[in-house]
Design an enzyme around this catalytic site. Structure first.
Site: not given
Ligand code: ADP
Length: 454
Positions: A205, A213, A120, A296, A207, A170
């Site tokens: 980063e 989304h 990431k 994917r 929050f 998650g």
């Molecule tokens: P994963 O690969 O585990 O799915 P993500 O980076 O896509 O991880 O993040 C999963 C979820 O976590 C996001 O859809 C959101 O709900 C929450 N999330 C991730 N980063 C942030 C952020 N900077 N602020 C708020 N929520 C976040």
């Protein structure tokens, strides 16, 4: 141009996505092989394949995640293309490498691109280079020095989220609201990152408190064409799992989506990306913030197919065969609105898994109604895998029409013999906030917990 002899595509997946891939392969005139585990020996989708081959026992690590077993199946059946679907090995650079070494073609990007976007922090750096907006915070992992971590968090501004660079599903994330809680969060996150993902790199980063989304679908060929195919709003999630998705994202100006889509397509060209992909963003107060890329096809791809009229699975296979996409961005037209409900074999009240044997099945139909499902009467759903049993997709000229069709289709759908979330989904499409459009990613969890949702 697909070569002289019919090519053979091996499906390295199961359930609804195996069926979806088999349908696309048939349309393209390919021979098909579908691998399966012992638990899936009577999977209804297998009858769609020219050949089936059992690759191991029920646990996924001994079958659908067993790279050597899938390679053996491909070589034994003369397959030259492998479609990984979603989940399982679909984002495994090791799998992509093993296939390439054996002279087989993966329906997907190269191992190198997959590895880059699977980290990431790397992905974030690539996106910043391509001019794609990211969540505020540095594009580098923490060094391990607690003073540096405190400085980075203070600069970013609390609340912050500490995340594992190699995280997924998650997991490996911690929200920190106060400076005094940072050292412990950093330590625990690093431990989790090491334990679950074998990569101790973590980063910080901002929050975001109440984001939506929103994601952009892309498709790129090996001839320099990269297209963006609209946005999906997947904010209705239960514990980070998407439940209802739609396209376009309600209430966001088409021009804003077009600007973002153009940058995503540009990022694809810069990365040398090929095949189907998704750029995931959080959307808050009018701004988009990149969080990750999925290299994917995604579960929710049908809503994009419905609004563009394009067959994304056929397109990704054609790209893997080396064909040009044959269309340009100007050829992509967006029509109407599409919504997808994920139906799972869970109890609609307790949301506990409730697999079983299908005793009766009645599918909804009519204009604008699509069902992607591998269920058949008499089929026993194995307890070993994901509980997704059907995707119900409706399309309408307007969001209202798509919603009305969804209500009617959910009322008509009958699945007996297992638990199903149809009654829950039926309630959700009537939820006033969802019906109005634009709920945040926390809406559903709060709704289910009986908490205030605004
Ligand atoms: P994963 O690969 O585990 O799915 P993500 O980076 O896509 O991880 O993040 C999963 C979820 O976590 C996001 O859809 C959101 O709900 C929450 N999330 C991730 N980063 C942030 C952020 N900077 N602020 C708020 N929520 C976040």
């Amino acid at each position: 141009m697909t070569g002289p002899a019919p090519r053979t595509l091996l499906v390295a997946n199961r359930g609804e996505i195996a069926l979806r891939i088999l349908r696309a392969a048939r349309r393209l005139g390919l021979r098909t092989v579908c691998v399966h585990s012992v638990a899936d020996a009577d999977g209804p989708w297998l009858s769609m394949a020219d050949r089936t081959i059992c690759i191991g026992p029920a646990p996924a690590r001994d079958s659908y995640l067993d790279i050597a077993a899938i390679l053996r199946a491909a070589l034994a059946t003369g397959a030259d293309l492998v479609h990984p679907g979603y989940g399982f090995l679909s984002e495994s650079p090791a799998f992509a490498e093993a296939l390439a070494e054996a002279g087989l073609t993966l329906v997907g990007p190269t191992a190198e691109v997959m590895r880059r976007m699977g980290d990431k922090v790397e992905a974030k750096r690539a996106m910043i280079e391509a001019g794609v907006p990211c969540v505020p915070g540095p594009d580098r992992p923490l060094s391990g020095d607690p003073v540096e971590a405190a400085e980075v968090a203070a600069e970013t501004g609390y609340p912050v989220i500490v995340k594992a660079a190699g995280g997924g599903g998650g997991r490996g994330m911690r929200v920190v609201r106060r400076a005094e809680d940072l050292p412990e969060a950093v330590m625990l996150c690093r431990q989790e990152a090491e334990r679950f993902f074998g990569n101790p790199a973590i980063y910080i980063e901002k929050f975001l408190e109440k984001p939506r989304h929103v994601e952009i679908q892309v498709m790129a060929d090996g001839h320099g064409t990269a297209l963006w195919l609209g946005a999906r709003d997947c904010s209705l999630q239960r514990r980070h799992q998407k439940v209802i998705e739609e396209s376009p994202a309600p209430g966001i100006a088409p021009q804003d989506i077009a600007d973002l889509g153009t940058r995503c397509a540009q990022a694809c060209r810069m990365l040398g990306y090929t095949g189907a992909g998704t750029f995931e963003f959080l959307y808050e107060d009018g701004g988009f913030y990149f969080i990750e890329m999925n290299t994917r096809i995604q579960v929710e791809h049908p809503v994009s197919e419905e609004v563009t009229g394009l067959d994304l699975v056929t397109m990704q296979i054609s790209v893997a065969l080396g064909d040009p996409l044959g269309i340009t961005q100007e050829d992509v037209r967006f029509a109407g609105h599409a919504i997808e409900c994920r139906i799972t074999a869970e109890d609609a009240e307790t949301l506990r898994p409730a697999p079983g044997r299908i005793t009766a099945l009645h599918l909804p139909g009519g204009p604008g109604v699509r069902v992607d499902s591998h269920l058949a009467p008499g089929y026993r759903i194995p307890a070993s895998y994901d509980s997704l049993i059907a995707k119900l997709v409706t399309h309408g000229a307007t969001r209202q029409e798509a919603l009305d069709r969804m209500r009617a289709a959910l009322d008509e759908y009958r699945i007996e013999g297992c638990g199903s979330t149809i009654p829950l989904l039926r309630r959700l499409v009537d939820d006033p906030a969802f019906a109005a459009g634009g709920v945040s990613i926390h809406h559903l969890d709060r709704l289910l917990a009986g908490e205030p949702t605004t």
